[in-house]
Enzyme design. Structure first.
Site, PDB file in Angstrom:
ATOM      1  N   HIS A 217       0.827  -1.203   0.000  1.00  0.00           N
ATOM      2  CA  HIS A 217       0.000   0.000   0.000  1.00  0.00           C
ATOM      3  C   HIS A 217       0.860   1.250   0.000  1.00  0.00           C
ATOM      4  CE1 HIS A 217      -2.495  -3.187   1.836  1.00  0.00           C
ATOM      5  NE2 HIS A 217      -3.437  -2.642   1.099  1.00  0.00           N
ATOM      6  N   ASP A 419      -2.922   7.908   2.201  1.00  0.00           N
ATOM      7  CA  ASP A 419      -4.251   8.226   1.675  1.00  0.00           C
ATOM      8  C   ASP A 419      -5.182   8.829   2.722  1.00  0.00           C
ATOM      9  OD1 ASP A 419      -4.774   6.023   3.281  1.00  0.00           O
ATOM     10  OD2 ASP A 419      -6.183   5.125   1.866  1.00  0.00           O
ATOM     11  N   HIS A 420      -4.669   9.166   3.913  1.00  0.00           N
ATOM     12  CA  HIS A 420      -5.571   9.596   4.981  1.00  0.00           C
ATOM     13  C   HIS A 420      -6.303  10.879   4.623  1.00  0.00           C
ATOM     14  CE1 HIS A 420      -7.260   9.887   8.955  1.00  0.00           C
ATOM     15  NE2 HIS A 420      -6.788  11.117   9.077  1.00  0.00           N
ATOM     16  N   GLY A 421      -5.609  11.861   4.062  1.00  0.00           N
ATOM     17  CA  GLY A 421      -6.276  13.100   3.704  1.00  0.00           C
ATOM     18  C   GLY A 421      -7.365  12.888   2.674  1.00  0.00           C
ATOM     19  N   ARG A 422      -7.050  12.099   1.661  1.00  0.00           N
ATOM     20  CA  ARG A 422      -8.040  11.833   0.609  1.00  0.00           C
ATOM     21  C   ARG A 422      -9.232  11.061   1.168  1.00  0.00           C
ATOM     22  NH1 ARG A 422      -5.664  10.019  -5.083  1.00  0.00           N
ATOM     23  NH2 ARG A 422      -4.908  12.162  -4.850  1.00  0.00           N
ATOM     24  N   THR A 463      -9.919   2.270   7.622  1.00  0.00           N
ATOM     25  CA  THR A 463     -10.037   2.284   9.077  1.00  0.00           C
ATOM     26  C   THR A 463     -10.727   3.547   9.560  1.00  0.00           C
ATOM     27  OG1 THR A 463      -7.984   1.013   9.236  1.00  0.00           O
ATOM     28  CG2 THR A 463      -8.749   2.122  11.225  1.00  0.00           C
ATOM     29  N   GLY A 506     -11.902  -1.255  16.952  1.00  0.00           N
ATOM     30  CA  GLY A 506     -10.504  -1.338  16.545  1.00  0.00           C
ATOM     31  C   GLY A 506      -9.584  -2.013  17.524  1.00  0.00           C
ATOM     32  N   ASP A 576       0.373  11.256  14.784  1.00  0.00           N
ATOM     33  CA  ASP A 576      -0.560  10.356  14.117  1.00  0.00           C
ATOM     34  C   ASP A 576      -1.545  11.149  13.261  1.00  0.00           C
ATOM     35  OD1 ASP A 576      -1.969   7.698  13.828  1.00  0.00           O
ATOM     36  OD2 ASP A 576      -3.570   8.920  14.688  1.00  0.00           O
ATOM     37  N   GLY A 578      -4.456  10.373  12.090  1.00  0.00           N
ATOM     38  CA  GLY A 578      -5.837  10.262  12.555  1.00  0.00           C
ATOM     39  C   GLY A 578      -6.123  11.170  13.735  1.00  0.00           C
TER      40      GLY A 578
END
Length: 618
Positions: A217, A419-422, A463, A506, A576, A578
């Site tokens: 990934h 890819d967190h922002g997207r 997630t 989680g 982090d 998130g």
């Protein structure tokens, strides 16, 4: 780099639309992914694979006779949502149960797990096997923490062949577990991959070196070594994998030398020459080896070596015929061994570009999980005002996340897939759309939050998608559609409900370097403010500041769960993503929370004064 795209945010949708048009003989679109185009005999176990896009031929390319019955297709490097997994499994079910197969990643585990629960509740026997073949991601004593990489392909193949042969669900599951227990993979990267629309790779490899132990990934390797010759690389891979040969394994092996997207077949053939010599020298007999691109990572340069030690049963299934868009092995034998009907419409005229409604739904990634919005429940005027405040707050959050998208992606790329922002932007945009519909339909606070959460989870996947979706829904359920006015204690308890929901989904705890490391301090600050008698607006602003400081402090933590765990040391020094995005959202909505809670309280007071006989808010 990934050069060909239209809208980067729609890359997966556009890819799937083209794939469905091209391979309509093999597959048809359903909400969330694809299933076989042809009829499959009743009573056959449905094997459903899946994960994010960016790995073709995995996952949609292996749907067809002799292989998978369906594939759930998420956004790039992002777990599909629970709704997508549910929809594909429902469409693939033949009455004998469903087996989910996917790599061991936190988002996939949560989303497929929720889908499994829902399917079981509806009477569809559903099982799950996680692939854990990546020897670089955890030690031999912690194999349950290992990632699934190219070994996915071997587990998918043998389990699917067992299902095609008529095995019942429990036996197909047994075959999948036995294959996973005997499968080991080690990979290397020479250059990182680039997400569509980005002008730089998720990670870089210094010139003259390679990353050993990569993920699929966009995660970098766990260590760096000098760039070897092809023969030296082959020996490194073979010896690394053989060092973890399963106890009691025989001498017959399935082997995959897998290209990750930008390594040419000719290069792989050169490496294979020495791989074959090394395996022969170790006394192993190689059966039906595969050299090529089977589980990729966009345009990453690199390769991996997978070995699966076969017994007689697994050998039969590894060598069994298959006929799919991307993988064909003795396809002329498939119908005889499988008993599958030929694909519907095979040989018939078809208008190029035409797709069924299912194809269009799958290509868009959108679906209607419940047949339309529910009838609006009775809710107080105050609750409807709170619902409007939610929509207004989400409007502000969309703008804030859009501004921060690149930075959130940069933070995520340090030890993850970038890819967190997207993903956050996809999720909050879908949440806003759903909240506006709910407000227009007259829903109150709980219903608006629930609709926003469901849309966030369904569209964002991954997630963060499932956690944000479940958190918003649980907070809304606690607040209800009739509570008025909403005070600090109510907000504290709603946040507390969200915290417990995230913990349950989680399995993370404070200190694990997740969004909980910002959300729990936020909850505790609200709790302190409730006891001190602060105003709602002041309490929220101060709690958001506490969450921001806590998010910054995660830079000193090592991740203990999730996709960043294998690269824990690399993550130290970076907060982090998130936790950072959560704190940003909390800060962004502070003014809206203050204004609307004050307005509702003021309006209610004036209404009661002017009309003392007015019916109390329900």
């Amino acid at each position: 780099m990934t050069r060909l795209f239209n809208d980067p945010a729609a890359f997966s949708d556009d890819m799937l639309a083209g794939f469905l048009d091209l391979h309509h003989r093999y597959v048809r679109g359903v909400p969330g992914g694809v299933v076989r185009a042809g009829q499959t005999r009743a009573g056959k176990v449905a094997v459903v694979v899946g994960g994010g896009s960016g790995h073709y031929p995995a996952f949609c390319g292996v749907v067809g006779p002799g292989f998978a019955d369906g594939a759930v297709v998420g956004n790039i490097f992002t777990s599909p949502s629970a709704q997508q997994a549910y929809e594909v499994a429902r469409a693939a079910d033949n009455g004998a149960g469903v087996l989910f197969l996917f790599g061991n990643y936190a988002g996939d585990v949560m989303n497929f797990g929720l889908a499994e629960q829902r399917l079981r509740a509806e009477g569809i026997d559903t099982r799950t096997v996680l692939v854990t073949d990546d020897i670089a991601s955890a030690g031999p004593a912690e194999t349950e923490k290992r990632r699934g990489i190219a070994g996915d392909f071997v587990v998918f193949k043998t389990a699917a062949a067992a299902a095609e042969a008529g095995y019942p669900l429990a036996e197909v599951e047994r075959v999948a577990r036995a294959t996973n227990d005997r499968t080991r993979t080690l990979g290397v990267a020479f250059a990182g991959c680039t997400l569509p629309g980005q002008d730089h790779p998720l990670f870089t490899v210094p010139a003259g070196t390679m990353g050993l132990g990569l993920g699929i990934h966009g995660e970098p390797g766990v260590s760096s070594d000098d760039l070897p010759t092809a023969a030296e690389l082959a020996r490194t891979l073979v010896r690394g994998v053989l060092a973890e040969q399963p106890a009691g394994a025989g001498s017959r092996v399935a082997v995959i030398l897998n290209g990750l997207g930008a390594t040419k077949y000719e290069e792989l053939f050169v490496v294979w020459k020495t791989v074959s010599e090394e395996l022969s020298g170790a006394g192993l007999t190689v059966l039906d080896p595969e050299v090529g691109e089977l589980v990729t990572s966009l345009d990453m340069a690199g390769c991996s070596l997978t070995l699966c030690w076969l017994d007689e049963e697994l050998e039969r299934f590894w060598c069994a015929p298959a006929d799919t868009p991307a993988y064909r092995k003795n396809p002329h034998l498939v119908e005889v061994s499988a008993g599958s009907a030929p694909p519907a419409g095979n040989g018939a005229a078809r208008v190029p570009g035409s797709r069924t409604s299912g194809d269009r739904a799958a290509a868009s990634g959108r679906h209607d999980p419940g047949g339309g919005p529910p009838e609006a429940p009775r809710s107080s005027a105050d609750s409807r005002a709170y619902g409007r405040a939610v929509a207004e707050a989400l409007t502000e959050v969309v703008a804030a996340i859009a501004d921060a998208e690149a930075e959130l992606g940069r933070l995520d790329a340090v030890a993850g897939d970038g890819d967190h922002g997207r993903g956050m932007l996809r999720g909050v945009t879908a949440a806003l759309e759903a909240a506006r519909v709910a407000v227009d339909d007259g829903h109150g606070l709980a219903s608006v939050l629930g609709a926003a959460g469901d849309a966030w989870a369904a569209r964002a996947g991954g997630t963060s998608g499932v956690l944000w979706g479940a958190a918003l829904r649980s907070a809304g359920e606690h607040l209800g559609d009739e509570r008025s006015p909403v005070g600090i204690a109510d907000l504290r308890d709603a946040v507390g409900a969200a915290v417990e929901t995230i913990r349950g989904l989680g399995g993370a705890e404070p200190g694990d370097k997740t969004l909980l490391d910002a959300l729990v301090p936020f909850h505790d600050a609200l709790d302190a403010a409730a006891g001190a008698g602060d105003s709602v607006g002041a309490a929220w602003r101060e709690a958001a500041a506490v969450a921001t400081r806590a998010a910054d402090d995660t830079a000193g933590l090592r991740p203990r769960v999730g996709r960043a765990r294998p690269l824990a040391e690399r993550s130290v020094g970076t907060p982090d993503p998130g936790a950072v995005s959560l704190a940003l959202c909390l800060r962004t909505v502070a003014t809206t929370v203050d204004r609307h809670l004050s307005e509702v309280s003021s309006d209610r007071h004036l209404s009661e004064v002017s009309d003392p006989e007015q019916e109390p808010a329900r």
